[in-house]
Design a protein around this motif. Structure first.
Motif, PDB file in Angstrom:
ATOM      1  N   ALA A  22     -34.535 -31.698  53.983  1.00 39.51           N
ATOM      2  CA  ALA A  22     -35.252 -32.783  53.591  1.00 39.51           C
ATOM      3  C   ALA A  22     -36.773 -32.533  54.294  1.00 39.51           C
ATOM      4  O   ALA A  22     -37.015 -32.398  55.348  1.00 39.51           O
ATOM      5  CB  ALA A  22     -34.771 -34.142  54.179  1.00 39.51           C
ATOM      6  N   CYS A  24     -40.212 -34.503  54.831  1.00 41.00           N
ATOM      7  CA  CYS A  24     -40.535 -35.822  55.167  1.00 41.00           C
ATOM      8  C   CYS A  24     -42.115 -35.858  55.535  1.00 41.00           C
ATOM      9  O   CYS A  24     -42.588 -35.386  56.435  1.00 41.00           O
ATOM     10  CB  CYS A  24     -39.663 -36.413  56.244  1.00 41.00           C
ATOM     11  N   VAL A  40     -39.485 -38.521  51.056  1.00 41.70           N
ATOM     12  CA  VAL A  40     -38.550 -37.766  51.627  1.00 41.70           C
ATOM     13  C   VAL A  40     -38.102 -36.981  50.038  1.00 41.70           C
ATOM     14  O   VAL A  40     -37.924 -37.708  49.208  1.00 41.70           O
ATOM     15  CB  VAL A  40     -37.273 -38.567  52.058  1.00 41.70           C
ATOM     16  N   LEU A 106     -34.638 -42.178  53.616  1.00 43.04           N
ATOM     17  CA  LEU A 106     -33.723 -41.445  53.972  1.00 43.04           C
ATOM     18  C   LEU A 106     -32.309 -41.887  53.460  1.00 43.04           C
ATOM     19  O   LEU A 106     -31.451 -40.968  52.721  1.00 43.04           O
ATOM     20  CB  LEU A 106     -33.599 -40.726  55.419  1.00 43.04           C
ATOM     21  N   ALA A 110     -30.318 -39.899  50.850  1.00 43.63           N
ATOM     22  CA  ALA A 110     -28.943 -39.207  51.552  1.00 43.63           C
ATOM     23  C   ALA A 110     -27.864 -40.010  50.773  1.00 43.63           C
ATOM     24  O   ALA A 110     -26.704 -39.096  50.817  1.00 43.63           O
ATOM     25  CB  ALA A 110     -29.064 -39.499  52.938  1.00 43.63           C
ATOM     26  N   VAL A 118     -33.989 -32.088  58.849  1.00 46.59           N
ATOM     27  CA  VAL A 118     -35.436 -33.012  58.358  1.00 46.59           C
ATOM     28  C   VAL A 118     -36.518 -32.294  58.690  1.00 46.59           C
ATOM     29  O   VAL A 118     -36.630 -32.136  60.185  1.00 46.59           O
ATOM     30  CB  VAL A 118     -35.233 -34.435  58.654  1.00 46.59           C
ATOM     31  N   PRO A 147     -31.050 -41.925  62.980  1.00 42.89           N
ATOM     32  CA  PRO A 147     -30.917 -40.695  61.822  1.00 42.89           C
ATOM     33  C   PRO A 147     -30.487 -39.368  62.503  1.00 42.89           C
ATOM     34  O   PRO A 147     -29.908 -38.509  61.941  1.00 42.89           O
ATOM     35  CB  PRO A 147     -32.502 -40.620  61.069  1.00 42.89           C
TER      36      PRO A 147
END
Length: 224
Positions: A22, A24, A40, A106, A110, A118, A147
């Motif tokens: 990911a 970000c 994201v 996220l 997700a 990330v 996270p």
């Protein structure tokens, strides 16, 4: 002219076992009004192809950014933009509001596909929960986590200019936040948000001094 971002580091991560990556990035950190927003973009780093034309959102014209959004969403396995309002920035502070916006983005992305890793633009990890002190551990008990308990997070300076997933996330966040500010400008035309996007231009500060702050201003900040 700056080089275009690539998938070099994302592919390196895939080679280390982090296949689903990911990117970000945030926008609106320094604005006087409006939300802070976090984009994201999740990709399969082992199989994703390069995406021509995508760069850090600050390097692209408005029309180009907007035209890239459909291609980015098609290219990504999942994508989302999360926001934290001016009121939440005032209540929790900027870093916590960034974390809130990033966590919202996220969680949404997700739910489609869970990343292993990330990449966070910059040198500050505002996404991970801060380390608890002894008193918060005693108060909250075990099991506290953010996270970082679900996926690896790593900051990377200028990732928005070198990592394609992060550059793509910056475009989504910028376009969505600009749309929010343009919509608010129709209700509050005196502040010029359709042009300054809430940032502290001289004209914006003058209007705040003359008319006062709205509920969309960050009232805990120095506004004039």
């Amino acid at each position: 002219m700056a080089a275009s971002p690539t998938l070099d580091w994302e592919r390196e991560l895939a080679g280390r076992g982090f296949a689903v990556v990911a990117g970000c990035d945030e926008v609106g950190r320094g604005s006087l009004a409006g939300p802070v927003s976090v984009g994201v973009v999740i990709i399969d780093a082992a199989t994703a192809a390069e995406l021509p034309g995508v760069k850090d959102s600050k390097l692209l014209r408005t029309t180009v950014r907007e035209s890239l959004v459909p291609a980015i969403k098609d290219w990504a396995q999942a994508s989302a933009v999360g926001h934290a309002s001016a009121g939440e920035i005032d209540e929790f502070g900027l870093v916590a509001a960034l974390r809130l916006a990033g966590t919202r983005a996220l969680a949404q992305a997700a739910a489609v596909v869970r990343p292993d890793f990330v990449i966070l633009d910059g040198n500050q990890d505002w996404l991970s929960e801060p380390e608890p002190d002894l008193f918060s551990v005693l108060a909250d008990g075990p099991g506290r986590g953010g996270p970082e308990a679900q996926w690896r997070i790593q900051t990377r300076i200028k990732a928005d200019m070198t990592c394609l997933s992060v550059a793509a996330a910056s475009v989504l966040a910028k376009v969505e936040r600009d749309g929010i500010m343009a919509g608010l400008a129709e209700k509050f035309p005196e502040f010029g948000w359709e042009a300054n996007m809430g940032y502290g231009t001289a004209a914006h500060r003058e209007a705040i001094g003359r008319l006062g702050a709205t509920d969309h201003h960050r009232r805990s900040w120095r506004l004039t």
